[in-house]
Write a protein that holds these residues in place. Sequence first.
Motif, PDB file in Angstrom:
ATOM      1  N   ALA A   1       0.650  -1.155  -0.014  1.00 46.51           N
ATOM      2  CA  ALA A   1      -0.054   0.094  -0.157  1.00 46.51           C
ATOM      3  C   ALA A   1       0.977   1.229   0.034  1.00 46.51           C
ATOM      4  O   ALA A   1       1.982   1.183   0.489  1.00 46.51           O
ATOM      5  N   LEU A   2       0.427   2.358  -0.523  1.00 47.87           N
ATOM      6  CA  LEU A   2       1.155   3.507  -0.638  1.00 47.87           C
ATOM      7  C   LEU A   2       0.891   4.127   0.732  1.00 47.87           C
ATOM      8  O   LEU A   2       1.899   5.021   1.275  1.00 47.87           O
TER       9      LEU A   2
ATOM     10  N   TYR B   1      -2.217  -4.856  -5.733  1.00 42.65           N
ATOM     11  CA  TYR B   1      -2.396  -5.969  -4.868  1.00 42.65           C
ATOM     12  C   TYR B   1      -3.582  -5.639  -3.734  1.00 42.65           C
ATOM     13  O   TYR B   1      -3.219  -5.794  -2.629  1.00 42.65           O
ATOM     14  N   PRO B   2      -4.472  -5.291  -4.030  1.00 39.63           N
ATOM     15  CA  PRO B   2      -5.495  -4.797  -2.864  1.00 39.63           C
ATOM     16  C   PRO B   2      -5.837  -6.023  -1.972  1.00 39.63           C
ATOM     17  O   PRO B   2      -6.136  -5.902  -0.795  1.00 39.63           O
TER      18      PRO B   2
ATOM     19  N   ALA C   1      -5.477  -6.097   2.025  1.00 40.09           N
ATOM     20  CA  ALA C   1      -6.636  -6.208   2.847  1.00 40.09           C
ATOM     21  C   ALA C   1      -6.273  -7.450   3.739  1.00 40.09           C
ATOM     22  O   ALA C   1      -6.623  -7.449   5.066  1.00 40.09           O
ATOM     23  N   GLU C   2      -5.758  -8.457   3.159  1.00 41.61           N
ATOM     24  CA  GLU C   2      -5.370  -9.652   4.249  1.00 41.61           C
ATOM     25  C   GLU C   2      -4.410  -9.276   5.210  1.00 41.61           C
ATOM     26  O   GLU C   2      -4.583  -9.701   6.345  1.00 41.61           O
ATOM     27  N   ALA C   3      -3.345  -8.492   4.929  1.00 36.64           N
ATOM     28  CA  ALA C   3      -2.348  -8.156   5.873  1.00 36.64           C
ATOM     29  C   ALA C   3      -2.874  -7.300   6.881  1.00 36.64           C
ATOM     30  O   ALA C   3      -2.770  -7.441   8.019  1.00 36.64           O
TER      31      ALA C   3
ATOM     32  N   PHE D   1     -12.762  -4.629   3.179  1.00 37.47           N
ATOM     33  CA  PHE D   1     -13.434  -4.746   1.901  1.00 37.47           C
ATOM     34  C   PHE D   1     -12.624  -3.479   1.151  1.00 37.47           C
ATOM     35  O   PHE D   1     -12.155  -2.698   1.416  1.00 37.47           O
ATOM     36  N   VAL D   2     -12.719  -3.889  -0.452  1.00 37.51           N
ATOM     37  CA  VAL D   2     -11.787  -3.086  -1.329  1.00 37.51           C
ATOM     38  C   VAL D   2     -12.994  -2.391  -2.130  1.00 37.51           C
ATOM     39  O   VAL D   2     -13.864  -2.897  -2.620  1.00 37.51           O
ATOM     40  N   THR D   3     -12.620  -0.978  -2.483  1.00 38.62           N
ATOM     41  CA  THR D   3     -13.589  -0.199  -3.036  1.00 38.62           C
ATOM     42  C   THR D   3     -12.810   0.706  -3.875  1.00 38.62           C
ATOM     43  O   THR D   3     -11.576   1.051  -3.826  1.00 38.62           O
TER      44      THR D   3
END
Length: 282
Positions: free
Chosen positions: A231-232, A250-251, A255-257, A269-271
Amino acid sequence: MLMKDKVVVQVPGTTANLGPGFDSLGIALNIHNRLIIRRASIPTADAMIAQAGEAFFSASNEKSFPFACEIDGKVPPSRGLGSSVTVRLGTLLGLNRLTSEALSTEQLYKICAKLEGHPDNAAPATFGGFTVTRGDFKIQRFEVPAHLHFVLLVPDFEVRTSDAREIMPHSVPLKDAAFSVANASWITAAFASQQYATLRGAFKDGLHQPYRARLVPFLDDTIHAAEAAGALGGWLSGSGSTIACLTLEYPDRVAEAMQKTVPGSSSVFVTSADNQGACLIS
């Protein structure tokens, strides 16, 4: 003119502050609440909705009438994702449509921002995209592309905005203020120029997150884990409890991390960004 009896409004959730942009920076997200506003024989009992109604009728000079409001959607309350704005702005937009539409979108935004006490959520919810606001409610707005992924970790506990504001000090050291202003300026420039890769490291803050971290004790660990996964960077969304991270790739891995850092239950969740803002559905 024939007045409508019912209107459906959709309002996006938002993530605000983005770390150092306290009460100024915000982004509309592709998570929404829908509100059904209808004329009724008995007025709403919800205090927030009723307050928004009073503000609308006062500003528009429309004759007040009782109305009901139904809310459905995916913006959780008291999680730092602008749920109160979805209610207030949705009510304002709905009542405006049910009457003569005397107020402009900008006027409705300003009413909402005043009800909120700050414009950082109201601006992106109204106009979509990434917004920069000032205390006088003026805004600058920029489109946000779909390839920017927002990974939201939503813990199973609420943080009230009043508690999150009370925990903050009345003043901060000059070096922390200067550090935060520099990062907020950098974030704004990156979104304006669409140089998103330069955002790495820019979301660090010295104004509110070091103090609010007591309310979300795994905040720093979650952001560090997201950054290690690609992530940035990340920030406490609004006053929390949601933690938002931004990534170009790699969203799912991010998210898992993030979820592995939370001791209790949570949802992730990813949006993406919503560039439309609040709108009338019917």
